[in-house]
Design a protein around this motif. Structure first.
Motif, PDB file in Angstrom:
ATOM      1  N   ALA A 287       0.824  -1.203   0.000  1.00  0.00           N
ATOM      2  CA  ALA A 287       0.000   0.000   0.000  1.00  0.00           C
ATOM      3  C   ALA A 287       0.858   1.252   0.000  1.00  0.00           C
ATOM      4  CB  ALA A 287      -0.940  -0.007   1.204  1.00  0.00           C
ATOM      5  N   ALA A 288       1.938   1.255   0.774  1.00  0.00           N
ATOM      6  CA  ALA A 288       2.842   2.409   0.828  1.00  0.00           C
ATOM      7  C   ALA A 288       3.512   2.645  -0.513  1.00  0.00           C
ATOM      8  CB  ALA A 288       3.889   2.199   1.916  1.00  0.00           C
ATOM      9  N   CYS A 289       3.942   1.559  -1.160  1.00  0.00           N
ATOM     10  CA  CYS A 289       4.608   1.689  -2.464  1.00  0.00           C
ATOM     11  C   CYS A 289       3.639   2.234  -3.512  1.00  0.00           C
ATOM     12  CB  CYS A 289       5.169   0.338  -2.904  1.00  0.00           C
ATOM     13  SG  CYS A 289       6.559  -0.245  -1.912  1.00  0.00           S
ATOM     14  N   ARG A 290       2.397   1.798  -3.458  1.00  0.00           N
ATOM     15  CA  ARG A 290       1.426   2.257  -4.441  1.00  0.00           C
ATOM     16  C   ARG A 290       1.024   3.702  -4.198  1.00  0.00           C
ATOM     17  NH1 ARG A 290      -3.193  -0.148  -3.659  1.00  0.00           N
ATOM     18  NH2 ARG A 290      -4.037   0.384  -5.709  1.00  0.00           N
ATOM     19  N   SER A 291       1.035   4.112  -2.944  1.00  0.00           N
ATOM     20  CA  SER A 291       0.598   5.471  -2.635  1.00  0.00           C
ATOM     21  C   SER A 291       1.617   6.516  -3.077  1.00  0.00           C
ATOM     22  CB  SER A 291       0.353   5.616  -1.134  1.00  0.00           C
ATOM     23  OG  SER A 291       1.582   5.668  -0.418  1.00  0.00           O
ATOM     24  N   GLY A 292       2.902   6.191  -3.007  1.00  0.00           N
ATOM     25  CA  GLY A 292       3.945   7.159  -3.340  1.00  0.00           C
ATOM     26  C   GLY A 292       4.154   8.225  -2.288  1.00  0.00           C
ATOM     27  N   ASP A 293       3.425   8.154  -1.183  1.00  0.00           N
ATOM     28  CA  ASP A 293       3.545   9.140  -0.126  1.00  0.00           C
ATOM     29  C   ASP A 293       4.892   8.979   0.584  1.00  0.00           C
ATOM     30  OD1 ASP A 293       1.898  11.031   1.860  1.00  0.00           O
ATOM     31  OD2 ASP A 293       3.080   9.606   3.040  1.00  0.00           O
ATOM     32  N   ARG A 294       5.636  10.063   0.730  1.00  0.00           N
ATOM     33  CA  ARG A 294       6.984   9.986   1.290  1.00  0.00           C
ATOM     34  C   ARG A 294       6.983   9.487   2.735  1.00  0.00           C
ATOM     35  NH1 ARG A 294      11.280  12.209  -1.318  1.00  0.00           N
ATOM     36  NH2 ARG A 294      10.840  13.306  -3.264  1.00  0.00           N
ATOM     37  N   SER A 295       6.036   9.963   3.525  1.00  0.00           N
ATOM     38  CA  SER A 295       5.962   9.520   4.915  1.00  0.00           C
ATOM     39  C   SER A 295       5.647   8.028   4.992  1.00  0.00           C
ATOM     40  CB  SER A 295       4.905  10.311   5.668  1.00  0.00           C
ATOM     41  OG  SER A 295       5.246  11.677   5.729  1.00  0.00           O
ATOM     42  N   ALA A 296       4.735   7.585   4.138  1.00  0.00           N
ATOM     43  CA  ALA A 296       4.379   6.167   4.119  1.00  0.00           C
ATOM     44  C   ALA A 296       5.565   5.319   3.669  1.00  0.00           C
ATOM     45  CB  ALA A 296       3.188   5.933   3.191  1.00  0.00           C
ATOM     46  N   ALA A 298       8.709   6.044   4.013  1.00  0.00           N
ATOM     47  CA  ALA A 298       9.713   6.038   5.079  1.00  0.00           C
ATOM     48  C   ALA A 298       9.368   4.992   6.131  1.00  0.00           C
ATOM     49  CB  ALA A 298       9.812   7.422   5.710  1.00  0.00           C
ATOM     50  N   LEU A 299       8.081   4.909   6.507  1.00  0.00           N
ATOM     51  CA  LEU A 299       7.663   3.896   7.466  1.00  0.00           C
ATOM     52  C   LEU A 299       7.893   2.488   6.914  1.00  0.00           C
ATOM     53  CD1 LEU A 299       4.303   5.322   8.874  1.00  0.00           C
ATOM     54  CD2 LEU A 299       6.397   4.893  10.159  1.00  0.00           C
ATOM     55  N   ALA A 300       7.526   2.303   5.655  1.00  0.00           N
ATOM     56  CA  ALA A 300       7.709   0.992   5.036  1.00  0.00           C
ATOM     57  C   ALA A 300       9.190   0.630   4.948  1.00  0.00           C
ATOM     58  CB  ALA A 300       7.082   0.981   3.636  1.00  0.00           C
ATOM     59  N   GLY A 301      10.022   1.601   4.607  1.00  0.00           N
ATOM     60  CA  GLY A 301      11.457   1.348   4.517  1.00  0.00           C
ATOM     61  C   GLY A 301      12.059   0.948   5.846  1.00  0.00           C
ATOM     62  N   ASP A 302      11.595   1.583   6.917  1.00  0.00           N
ATOM     63  CA  ASP A 302      12.088   1.234   8.247  1.00  0.00           C
ATOM     64  C   ASP A 302      11.709  -0.199   8.611  1.00  0.00           C
ATOM     65  OD1 ASP A 302      13.254   2.075  10.900  1.00  0.00           O
ATOM     66  OD2 ASP A 302      11.230   1.563  11.545  1.00  0.00           O
ATOM     67  N   VAL A 303      10.487  -0.599   8.310  1.00  0.00           N
ATOM     68  CA  VAL A 303      10.040  -1.965   8.584  1.00  0.00           C
ATOM     69  C   VAL A 303      10.877  -2.975   7.808  1.00  0.00           C
ATOM     70  CG1 VAL A 303       8.150  -3.591   8.172  1.00  0.00           C
ATOM     71  CG2 VAL A 303       7.683  -1.418   9.277  1.00  0.00           C
ATOM     72  N   LEU A 304      11.100  -2.703   6.519  1.00  0.00           N
ATOM     73  CA  LEU A 304      11.867  -3.637   5.705  1.00  0.00           C
ATOM     74  C   LEU A 304      13.313  -3.726   6.157  1.00  0.00           C
ATOM     75  CD1 LEU A 304      10.485  -2.903   2.122  1.00  0.00           C
ATOM     76  CD2 LEU A 304       9.913  -4.786   3.660  1.00  0.00           C
ATOM     77  N   ALA A 305      13.895  -2.618   6.580  1.00  0.00           N
ATOM     78  CA  ALA A 305      15.278  -2.639   7.054  1.00  0.00           C
ATOM     79  C   ALA A 305      15.404  -3.497   8.310  1.00  0.00           C
ATOM     80  CB  ALA A 305      15.755  -1.212   7.336  1.00  0.00           C
ATOM     81  N   GLN A 306      14.453  -3.324   9.232  1.00  0.00           N
ATOM     82  CA  GLN A 306      14.485  -4.144  10.442  1.00  0.00           C
ATOM     83  C   GLN A 306      14.280  -5.619  10.109  1.00  0.00           C
ATOM     84  OE1 GLN A 306      12.496  -2.679  14.085  1.00  0.00           O
ATOM     85  NE2 GLN A 306      11.783  -0.985  12.805  1.00  0.00           N
ATOM     86  N   VAL A 346       2.845  -4.007  13.715  1.00  0.00           N
ATOM     87  CA  VAL A 346       1.382  -3.944  13.704  1.00  0.00           C
ATOM     88  C   VAL A 346       0.923  -2.492  13.729  1.00  0.00           C
ATOM     89  CG1 VAL A 346      -0.725  -4.556  14.958  1.00  0.00           C
ATOM     90  CG2 VAL A 346       1.156  -6.203  14.801  1.00  0.00           C
ATOM     91  N   ASP A 347       1.581  -1.676  14.529  1.00  0.00           N
ATOM     92  CA  ASP A 347       1.220  -0.258  14.586  1.00  0.00           C
ATOM     93  C   ASP A 347       1.498   0.430  13.260  1.00  0.00           C
ATOM     94  OD1 ASP A 347       0.428   2.194  16.098  1.00  0.00           O
ATOM     95  OD2 ASP A 347       2.503   2.766  15.654  1.00  0.00           O
ATOM     96  N   VAL A 348       2.634   0.108  12.642  1.00  0.00           N
ATOM     97  CA  VAL A 348       2.959   0.690  11.331  1.00  0.00           C
ATOM     98  C   VAL A 348       1.919   0.282  10.293  1.00  0.00           C
ATOM     99  CG1 VAL A 348       4.617   0.668   9.434  1.00  0.00           C
ATOM    100  CG2 VAL A 348       5.425   0.883  11.792  1.00  0.00           C
ATOM    101  N   ALA A 349       1.545  -1.002  10.296  1.00  0.00           N
ATOM    102  CA  ALA A 349       0.542  -1.478   9.338  1.00  0.00           C
ATOM    103  C   ALA A 349      -0.799  -0.776   9.541  1.00  0.00           C
ATOM    104  CB  ALA A 349       0.372  -2.988   9.478  1.00  0.00           C
ATOM    105  N   ARG A 350      -1.161  -0.572  10.779  1.00  0.00           N
ATOM    106  CA  ARG A 350      -2.417   0.132  11.065  1.00  0.00           C
ATOM    107  C   ARG A 350      -2.394   1.532  10.467  1.00  0.00           C
ATOM    108  NH1 ARG A 350      -3.580   3.890  14.467  1.00  0.00           N
ATOM    109  NH2 ARG A 350      -1.565   3.702  15.524  1.00  0.00           N
ATOM    110  N   ARG A 351      -1.276   2.216  10.586  1.00  0.00           N
ATOM    111  CA  ARG A 351      -1.165   3.577  10.060  1.00  0.00           C
ATOM    112  C   ARG A 351      -1.132   3.590   8.535  1.00  0.00           C
ATOM    113  NH1 ARG A 351       3.920   5.746  13.387  1.00  0.00           N
ATOM    114  NH2 ARG A 351       3.448   7.701  12.274  1.00  0.00           N
ATOM    115  N   LEU A 352      -0.504   2.602   7.930  1.00  0.00           N
ATOM    116  CA  LEU A 352      -0.382   2.583   6.471  1.00  0.00           C
ATOM    117  C   LEU A 352      -1.660   2.128   5.772  1.00  0.00           C
ATOM    118  CD1 LEU A 352       3.215   1.094   6.025  1.00  0.00           C
ATOM    119  CD2 LEU A 352       2.496   3.470   5.687  1.00  0.00           C
ATOM    120  N   LEU A 353      -2.392   1.217   6.392  1.00  0.00           N
ATOM    121  CA  LEU A 353      -3.570   0.656   5.734  1.00  0.00           C
ATOM    122  C   LEU A 353      -4.835   1.473   5.976  1.00  0.00           C
ATOM    123  CD1 LEU A 353      -2.901  -3.126   6.445  1.00  0.00           C
ATOM    124  CD2 LEU A 353      -2.813  -1.983   4.216  1.00  0.00           C
ATOM    125  N   GLY A 354      -4.935   2.111   7.130  1.00  0.00           N
ATOM    126  CA  GLY A 354      -6.092   2.960   7.394  1.00  0.00           C
ATOM    127  C   GLY A 354      -7.408   2.226   7.404  1.00  0.00           C
TER     128      GLY A 354
END
Length: 400
Positions: A287-296, A298-306, A346-354
């Protein structure tokens, strides 16, 4: 940030697909082929309606038929010797298959404890008779195990075990209780940590032993514990004058604590410690990749890095176990970091999926978020609380 309400595509994003394809350690053509086989199997099973992806599938997805289906592929009891029906594979090969099945959200709970720790423990510690009795049905996906360690009023302090096994003329008599036993309501057998010698305050972990107890033995009473995951996920198991044969003892009498800690190294460092939420994370990153939103992004990138870092750490533990080396401290580190990551993801997913979480929803995003939130309280508890693990890690670093 403002949550995006865009629904994820059916196919994963290129970022997630690349993450799933690349191996976290040295990859061989054989490992890559095995990974692709497991991925194709999971995709075909899902397409055939054999399962719907779920969060926490290794803990809550109880499906004996699916376990037997995996066993026919040679993917249950993978590290067991072929003479007992196993596949004679390495821990790293098992890691690759398990990772793909977890990422797909396939139901693995029915064989999980038997495959992950009981089979290898019986192979390593058991007598010839115990191996012949238990290992073939484990490898066929026909024998489920539950682990009885925690006790009422004891919390995470296994040194305070009060369940007692007394020697008789021809075996053992078991009395006591275990609580929070995952899968205890369904299991065919239990591995029970019991006190077989008087408690010595000066040596708190001495005098403990492990016993193999068939669940249908007279005197074994299973009481389901109602939780967010349902009334048949956790159980309290009561042992009342349970008569066991002499060969119920696994390993060496009085060495139960050492045996348990060796098993916990296997239990704590696997990919299940950070992939319980992967089906949800996959949707959120897409969802973050499709949205193109920079904040989204960044959150997705942090999750993938971890996630990438945890995979490399966990993979190294599997390789260490293949070499027969101790992994207690590295495993504790993976478990502590991995379960904290699961909570945060889970918190990140909640924010990204809405979406509103609903474990019974037809919408995959709402359903997976609901499942993850339902399991979330247990992430940092099962397998040893994070507070206990931090103490173990600190002691290990101090003596390194």
């Amino acid at each position: 940030m403002t949550a995006t309400t865009a629904r994820p595509a059916a196919a994963p994003s290129a970022v997630v697909d690349r993450l799933a394809l690349d191996d976290p350690g040295p990859a061989t053509p054989q490992l890559r082929e095995l990974r692709l086989q497991a991925r194709a199997f999971a995709a075909n099973a899902r397409a055939a309606g054999r399962f719907e992806p779920m969060c926490d599938s290794w803990h809550a997805g109880w499906d004996p038929d699916f376990s037997r289906l995996l066993a026919k592929q040679g993917w249950v009891g993978m590290t067991l010797p072929t003479e007992y029906g196993g596949a004679g594979r390495t821990a790293v090969e098992r890691y690759v298959v398990v990772e793909e099945l977890l990422a797909a959200g396939a139901p693995l709970a029915a064989h999980w404890a038997a495959d992950r720790q009981m089979g290898p423990s019986i192979q390593r510690l058991g007598t010839a008779a115990q191996r012949a009795r238990w290992l073939p049905p484990i490898a066929r996906g026909e024998c489920s195990f539950a682990i009885g360690m925690s006790e009422p009023d004891s919390g995470s302090d296994l040194a305070s075990v009060r369940t007692r096994a007394q020697r008789t003329d021809d075996g053992w008599r078991l009395n006591g209780a275990k609580v929070w036993v995952t899968g205890g309501y369904h299991a065919d057998a239990l591995l029970v940590l019991a006190r077989t010698a008087p408690h010595d305050p000066a040596q708190r972990h001495a005098g403990l032993s492990q016993l193999l107890v068939p669940a249908n033995t007279p005197g074994v009473t299973v009481r389901p514990i109602r939780s967010l995951l349902g009334p048949q996920h956790l159980a309290e198991v009561i042992f009342t004058d349970v008569v066991l044969p002499a060969d119920a003892l696994l390993g060496v009498e009085g060495q139960g604590w050492a045996q348990v800690t060796a098993e916990l190294a296997v239990e704590r460092a696997g990919p299940e410690r950070f992939l319980s939420t992967f089906p949800l994370v996959e949707l959120a990153v897409s969802a973050a990749c499709r949205s193109g939103d920079r904040s989204a992004l960044a959150l997705a990138g942090d999750v993938l890095a971890q996630l990438w870092t945890l995979r490399r750490m966990s993979f190294r533990v599997a390789a260490r176990l293949d070499r027969g080396r101790s992994a207690e401290v590295p495993a504790a580190l993976v478990k502590e970091l991995g379960t904290r990551f699961e909570v945060e993801s889970v918190d990140v997913a909640r924010r990204l999926l809405g979406v509103e979480p609903d474990a019974s929803s037809a919408d995959p995003a709402a359903r997976l978020l609901g499942q993850a939130l339902r399991s979330l309280p247990a992430f940092t508890l099962r397998g040893g609380t994070n507070e206990i693990l931090r103490g173990l890690i600190a002691r290990g670093l101090r003596t390194a």
